[in-house]
Design a protein around this motif. Structure first.
Motif, short mmCIF file in Angstrom:
data_model
loop_
_atom_site.label_atom_id
_atom_site.label_comp_id
_atom_site.label_asym_id
_atom_site.label_seq_id
_atom_site.Cartn_x
_atom_site.Cartn_y
_atom_site.Cartn_z
N GLY A 19 0.81 -1.21 0.00
CA GLY A 19 0.00 0.00 0.00
C GLY A 19 0.84 1.26 0.00
O GLY A 19 0.51 2.24 -0.67
N LEU A 20 1.95 1.25 0.75
CA LEU A 20 2.84 2.40 0.77
C LEU A 20 3.51 2.62 -0.59
O LEU A 20 3.66 3.76 -1.04
N ILE A 21 3.90 1.55 -1.22
CA ILE A 21 4.51 1.66 -2.56
C ILE A 21 3.49 2.20 -3.56
O ILE A 21 3.80 3.07 -4.37
N THR A 22 2.26 1.70 -3.49
CA THR A 22 1.21 2.19 -4.39
C THR A 22 0.95 3.67 -4.16
O THR A 22 0.81 4.44 -5.12
N ALA A 23 0.88 4.09 -2.91
CA ALA A 23 0.64 5.51 -2.60
C ALA A 23 1.79 6.38 -3.11
O ALA A 23 1.56 7.46 -3.66
N ALA A 24 3.03 5.91 -2.95
CA ALA A 24 4.19 6.68 -3.42
C ALA A 24 4.17 6.81 -4.94
O ALA A 24 4.43 7.89 -5.49
N LEU A 25 3.86 5.73 -5.64
CA LEU A 25 3.81 5.78 -7.10
C LEU A 25 2.66 6.67 -7.59
O LEU A 25 2.80 7.38 -8.59
N LEU A 26 1.54 6.65 -6.90
CA LEU A 26 0.42 7.51 -7.25
C LEU A 26 0.80 8.99 -7.08
O LEU A 26 0.51 9.82 -7.94
N LEU A 27 1.49 9.31 -5.98
CA LEU A 27 1.94 10.68 -5.77
C LEU A 27 2.95 11.12 -6.83
O LEU A 27 2.91 12.26 -7.29
N LEU A 28 3.84 10.23 -7.22
CA LEU A 28 4.79 10.56 -8.29
C LEU A 28 4.08 10.82 -9.60
O LEU A 28 4.42 11.75 -10.34
N PHE A 29 3.08 10.01 -9.92
CA PHE A 29 2.32 10.19 -11.15
C PHE A 29 1.56 11.50 -11.16
O PHE A 29 1.62 12.27 -12.12
N VAL A 30 0.86 11.79 -10.08
CA VAL A 30 0.09 13.04 -9.99
C VAL A 30 1.04 14.24 -10.01
O VAL A 30 0.78 15.24 -10.68
N GLY A 31 2.15 14.15 -9.30
CA GLY A 31 3.13 15.23 -9.32
C GLY A 31 3.70 15.46 -10.71
O GLY A 31 3.90 16.60 -11.13
N GLY A 32 3.97 14.39 -11.44
CA GLY A 32 4.46 14.52 -12.81
C GLY A 32 3.43 15.15 -13.73
O GLY A 32 3.77 15.98 -14.59
N CYS A 33 2.17 14.78 -13.56
CA CYS A 33 1.11 15.39 -14.38
C CYS A 33 0.99 16.87 -14.09
O CYS A 33 0.85 17.68 -15.01
N ILE A 34 1.04 17.24 -12.83
CA ILE A 34 0.97 18.66 -12.46
C ILE A 34 2.17 19.41 -13.01
O ILE A 34 2.04 20.50 -13.57
N TRP A 35 3.35 18.81 -12.93
CA TRP A 35 4.57 19.45 -13.44
C TRP A 35 4.46 19.70 -14.94
O TRP A 35 4.88 20.74 -15.45
N LEU A 36 3.90 18.73 -15.67
CA LEU A 36 3.78 18.89 -17.12
C LEU A 36 2.82 20.01 -17.51
O LEU A 36 2.99 20.66 -18.54
N TRP A 37 1.79 20.24 -16.71
CA TRP A 37 0.79 21.24 -17.04
C TRP A 37 1.15 22.64 -16.56
O TRP A 37 0.37 23.58 -16.76
#
Length: 61
Positions: A19-37
């Motif tokens: 669960g912690l790994i999934t949460a970390a990967l989700l945060l990385l994905f959302v952070g990357g999407c925000i960074w791109l926009w």
């Protein structure tokens, strides 16, 4: 019949690790999407989008 534990971590941590790994990967994905926009990256992204359409320029000297 009890299963033998392979992991030597405390039971709570080993149960929470996926669960912690999934949460970390989700945060990385959302952070990357925000960074791109962010508006400051538009010129870089536009240049990257045009790269496949540009002619290959080989320098011969």
């Amino acid at each position: 019949m009890s299963r033998r534990r392979i992991c030597k971590w405390p039971r709570g941590l080993s149960d929470m690790l996926p669960g912690l790994i999934t949460a970390a990967l989700l945060l990385l994905f959302v952070g990357g999407c925000i960074w791109l926009w962010l508006p400051g990256h538009k010129s870089v992204l536009d240049a990257a989008a045009q790269m496949p359409l540009e002619d290959d320029k080989e320098e011969t000297t």
